[in-house]
Design an enzyme around this catalytic site. Sequence first.
Site, PDB file in Angstrom:
ATOM      1  N   GLU A   1      -4.308   3.385  -8.337  1.00  0.00           N
ATOM      2  CA  GLU A   1      -5.619   3.944  -8.012  1.00  0.00           C
ATOM      3  C   GLU A   1      -5.753   5.316  -8.651  1.00  0.00           C
ATOM      4  O   GLU A   1      -4.879   6.176  -8.482  1.00  0.00           O
ATOM      5  CB  GLU A   1      -5.811   4.092  -6.503  1.00  0.00           C
TER       6      GLU A   1
ATOM      7  N   ASP B   1      -1.005   5.572  -5.818  1.00  0.00           N
ATOM      8  CA  ASP B   1      -2.149   6.462  -6.018  1.00  0.00           C
ATOM      9  C   ASP B   1      -1.745   7.457  -7.095  1.00  0.00           C
ATOM     10  O   ASP B   1      -0.668   8.050  -7.015  1.00  0.00           O
ATOM     11  CB  ASP B   1      -2.472   7.225  -4.735  1.00  0.00           C
TER      12      ASP B   1
ATOM     13  N   HIS C   1       0.834  -1.197   0.000  1.00  0.00           N
ATOM     14  CA  HIS C   1       0.000   0.000   0.000  1.00  0.00           C
ATOM     15  C   HIS C   1       0.874   1.254   0.000  1.00  0.00           C
ATOM     16  O   HIS C   1       1.513   1.581   1.004  1.00  0.00           O
ATOM     17  CB  HIS C   1      -0.901  -0.027   1.233  1.00  0.00           C
TER      18      HIS C   1
ATOM     19  N   GLU D   1       1.489  -0.407  -5.057  1.00  0.00           N
ATOM     20  CA  GLU D   1       0.293   0.391  -5.306  1.00  0.00           C
ATOM     21  C   GLU D   1       0.611   1.881  -5.353  1.00  0.00           C
ATOM     22  O   GLU D   1       0.937   2.475  -4.326  1.00  0.00           O
ATOM     23  CB  GLU D   1      -0.749   0.138  -4.212  1.00  0.00           C
TER      24      GLU D   1
ATOM     25  N   HIS E   1      -0.449  10.561  -2.689  1.00  0.00           N
ATOM     26  CA  HIS E   1      -1.672  10.172  -1.985  1.00  0.00           C
ATOM     27  C   HIS E   1      -2.840  11.065  -2.386  1.00  0.00           C
ATOM     28  O   HIS E   1      -3.970  10.607  -2.531  1.00  0.00           O
ATOM     29  CB  HIS E   1      -1.441  10.253  -0.482  1.00  0.00           C
TER      30      HIS E   1
END
Length: 369
Positions: free
Chosen positions: A173, A66, A37, A64, A79
Amino acid sequence: MILTRRSALCVGAGALAGCAALPEAAPVRARPIVIAHRGASGYRPEHTLAAYRLAIAQGADFIEPDLVMTRDGVPVARHENEIGGTTNVASRPEFAARKAVKEIDGERFEGWFTEDFTLAELKTLRARERLPQLRPGNVAFDGQETIPTFAEVIALAQAEGDRLGRTIGVYPETKHPTYHERIGLSFDAPLLAALKAADWDRPEAPVFIQSFEVSNLRRLAGLTRVRLVQLIAEEGAPFDQVRPEVRASYRAMLTDGGLADIRTYAAGIGPQKTLIVPRDADGRSLPPTDLVARAQKAGLVVHPWTFRNENVFLPAELRRGDAAAADVQRLSGDAQAEVEQFLKLGVDGVFADFPDVAVAARARAVQTP
């Protein structure tokens, strides 16, 4: 025990080559994946190449990022698009005039925003720990890393995979996609172009694209065969679904009908972990729900978020240390036990800030009857 999963979740260099875009085949043997993450964000400032590199070294299967957009249309890993707390931009006098107040997804934010900077300008900034009071050890790494592009994250995953002889995937994401579309910076084309350039625009590629919104995932489903994941929070609704004519909540997505609808455009769901193991008013774990079984029955893989070591994020029964101590919230509890519980409940993967803990939990869970 051996955990069995559908073919979309195959892990490992050989297995990934044979995965399908959407899981239709009968279940096959596969181990649950560990998704780093924001990288190994428990040990390094998040969304830096150092954090991703450490996560890979700790055994993560996916890293991952963002994604937010630069003014010149480049996806970068942060983030949030507001970067006052994750970079040194506030100390740069030449950028003082860029400070702004904006409304994003109905909330007011003040600071510096990636969409007001070119990539070249952002590359002059240095990353900082976002949670210094919670993770003071990470502060030692402030100023050492730049903001990576999505292309750089992919390149790192591929290079490290080649070096280690195992597949390392990416799990991007899209942050605030409706907001970005409204300012003329849609993720669709640059996101897919970066995957195509890396030859990772195929259904068997080690890629999941995730979002808390729905319309962008539905649109991407018509543009790519890369696997998509619908993120689901415990409360509220996707920002693009709160219009009066829609009124779709996250809770509605958890019904059998809601899961069936998600299956028309996505390969899986990323639920907040308390939707699987709820907590009472004192923060203690309650009996698990049936979400994992129902989602998998609908043909969806299940990747809950987010597993962290610190007491503040753990259920009360797994917290450790003197409850009266000033620093008890940031002390580490028994995070491995929490991950093991979810793996034994049959989830297909976990998002973890401390990938080494999740890898250790997986090693124990798959061997325990």
